[in-house]
Structure formats: C-alpha cells, structure tokens
Enzyme design. Sequence first.
Site, mmCIF file in Angstrom:
data_model
loop_
_atom_site.group_PDB
_atom_site.id
_atom_site.type_symbol
_atom_site.label_atom_id
_atom_site.label_comp_id
_atom_site.label_asym_id
_atom_site.label_seq_id
_atom_site.Cartn_x
_atom_site.Cartn_y
_atom_site.Cartn_z
ATOM 1 N N SER A 174 28.411 34.230 30.066
ATOM 2 C CA SER A 174 29.145 33.130 30.697
ATOM 3 C C SER A 174 28.344 32.623 31.894
ATOM 4 C CB SER A 174 30.546 33.589 31.101
ATOM 5 O OG SER A 174 31.306 32.509 31.600
ATOM 6 N N THR A 175 28.892 32.716 33.103
ATOM 7 C CA THR A 175 28.231 32.186 34.294
ATOM 8 C C THR A 175 26.851 32.810 34.477
ATOM 9 O OG1 THR A 175 30.415 32.033 35.322
ATOM 10 C CG2 THR A 175 28.512 31.744 36.754
ATOM 11 N N HIS A 183 29.987 30.676 27.197
ATOM 12 C CA HIS A 183 31.120 29.860 27.640
ATOM 13 C C HIS A 183 30.615 28.503 28.110
ATOM 14 C CE1 HIS A 183 33.607 33.734 28.638
ATOM 15 N NE2 HIS A 183 33.607 33.450 27.357
ATOM 16 N N MET A 212 31.532 35.778 34.601
ATOM 17 C CA MET A 212 32.748 36.074 35.344
ATOM 18 C C MET A 212 33.832 36.563 34.389
ATOM 19 S SD MET A 212 34.921 33.472 37.807
ATOM 20 C CE MET A 212 35.186 32.300 36.486
ATOM 21 N N ASP A 264 35.716 38.928 29.410
ATOM 22 C CA ASP A 264 35.652 38.561 27.994
ATOM 23 C C ASP A 264 34.541 39.350 27.303
ATOM 24 O OD1 ASP A 264 36.154 37.241 25.610
ATOM 25 O OD2 ASP A 264 34.938 35.496 26.123
#
Length: 409
Positions: free
Chosen positions: A230-231, A257, A349, A352
């Site tokens: 993600s991030t 993401h 973050m 998940d």
Amino acid sequence: MIRVVVADDSAFMRKVLSDLFERTPDFQVVGTARDGRDAIKLVAKERPDLLTLDINMPVMDGLSALEVIMKDCPVPVLMFSSLTKKDADETIRALELGAVDFLCKTGGSISKIDAIEEDIIAKCRSVAGAKINKSKINKNIFAKKQEAGNLKRINIFEKKGYNVSHTQTAASIKPKSAQEKLSASVQQHKQGLTDMMAKRENPLLKKRPSPVYGGSSSGSGTKLVALGTSTGGPRALQQVIPKLPGSMPCGMVVVQHMPAGFTKSLAERLNGMSQVTVKEAEDGEPILPGHVYIAPGGYHLTVAGNASSREISLNQNPPLASHRPAVDVMFDSVVKYGGDIVSVILTGMGSDGAEGMKKIKRAGGYVIAESDETCVVYGMPKSVVEAGIADEILPVGQVADAIMKRVRN
C-alpha cells in the site's frame, strides 16, 4: 501537532484544504503556495511535517518542485492528482521521486470535499508519519543523473569507434583495433538483415499458439508469488520487480492499493524497467511464468484454476476494510495452492493481508515480510511480523532474491 504547507494553484482548493486542517485539532497550516517555486521556499523556511502538493501548477509544476524539495529539504509529501492518463503517469513519477502517497481529485477538483474529509485527514496523518530517508533520496537522484550522463558519453565514444564497457570511465576507454572494427561491421550487417526479415509478416508465426505451462505440483513451474502493498508501494515495487529475471519460472500477482486509472500507469512504468513482463491484470487471462499481473484499481483480484493452469479472475464485490483491490481477498484465493505459494507483504498502512497470510502459512505456503528499516509505513508488514508467521523479514532490497530462491526450490 502536524504542521502543513498547502501548495495548489487554485485559490478555492487552498481555502478548502486550509479550512479542513484548521478545523482538525492536530493540524496547523503554516503556509500556502500557489506554485511550485513558492512551495520550495515555504518548505525551506517552515520545515513542515507535511506538504500537500498539486501536480499541475504554473511557474513551476509539482513534479519539478518535488524533485528540488526531496533533494534539498525532504519532507513527507502527499500529491493531489486528477484522473487523466497524463496525471496518472506523473503521479507514478512523483511516487518514484519520493512522494509518500497521493489523493485523486474526482472530476478534476475536490468540490464535494465533505464526503471525503475523513479520508483526507486519515491519509494526511499517515503520510506525515512516514519515514523520509534524505540520504537515500539524494543518492538515488544523483545515481540516475550520473548514469544518464555516463550513457551519453559512452554513446559518443562508441560512435567514434572505441571499445566501451558501461562500467568504464572515459579515461580508460581505448580505440578498437582494425580487426575489431571489421568484426563489428560484419555483425552490424548481419543484425540489419535479421531485423529486416523479422519485419516481414509470417502467417505461420502469427498463428502460433501461446505456450502452455504446467507440470507436477512439486515442480517450480507451479509456484505462484502473491504480493501485497500500500503506502510506499510503488517505490518498493521498483526495488523488487525489476530485479526479477525474465526466466522467472512462475507468475506473480500483485495488489497495490490504488484507485482506478493509476494501476495501468504503474504497470507500464514497471514493465519498462523490468526483465519480466508487467501488466495490469485482465479478467480470465492465464498466469504465465515470467509475468507480473497488477490488480486494476477498483477491482478485487483472485486466482482460479489448478496447479497446472491458473488464471486471473476480477470482480467488483464490496470493498474489504475500505480496500478494492484488497490484499486479503487475493491471499484468500491462493490458499488452496498450499506449498506452491510464496506470499510477500511490503510497506503499507493498516493490516490488510495479515489474515490471508495466516491462512497461507497454515496451508504450507511461504511468508516474506519487509522489515521496518526500509518501510515507508510499517503497518501491513508489522501485522504479519507480530503475528509470528513471517518466514523471512527482509529489507526491500533483498526481497527479489528471496523470492527467486523459493520459486526455484
């Protein structure tokens, strides 16, 4: 208190974002900028905890300003982008240059900000807490510029008939011998003929079926790599996927993401710098060795089929914990392949992927987590590490080698 600089050429956007931050107790706006040049000055003066930066600005655009900021005075940066293909490409470039994350301006501007205020604040808190490695950013930018300069100089020497290795300096370059020049000329002529013949249409080759891969469930050809991030993911992926060899004996599926419209640009960017083939995943396509498939924004990616014939399946089922695509959805779909799965979790973050990795581990799969030292946000990998299921905890630069070691076993 999170000190923020807001940079946007729209007075409306500067006002809307400033009002939002001022209404939030843990934020303080310390300055606003109408173009990239003003943003650079404000960041140098205020040293904020967060910069929100628009891509399209006059005088100096967001990308140009970002490169200067990350070189001279790095701070966590959240980019604002629209849904055009050009902006999507530039957003991916911004993430390469050091921006932590981005938000999409739906319809070109955030006119209905009330509906996404919580998302903006949550993302800003996450970005403000991200780790920014100044020395690493400066080193990467310098290395890219140095490499470009070296290649330009090398090309000049090659045209003048010199022997050149791409690791040589100009001082060590020596002229080619007469025999070497003749040999090079012959090879060039042969290559020209080969290229000319390759351009001719060959109906037999055009009708050639795609190769079918398969084999026993214990062979490396039936392995599958499943990766979630993600991030900070786009930059992390650039330190993993380009290091994979084109001969990778299996395929890889990736959930990053990202909203719709950006994953295609990410896939194209990675494909251009990799030996493996990287593409945005399509529903129903087979998973082939040496290929990496990135879940399209707005779609969950799952894997269907047996050990010798697997394919991509996409759906728009409801988001899982606000994510679509979701890492856990993908991981859940590959649990059935047991020991054939090599699962990887990179920076991001939240958590998940942790639940899906627990199932993969119980089924006999292998689990690799990025270590805290290289994560932009140590959230998703941390959830896996704290659950005690990681077989390896590695800095991102070592992940590709670990993957190849497992898929070749």
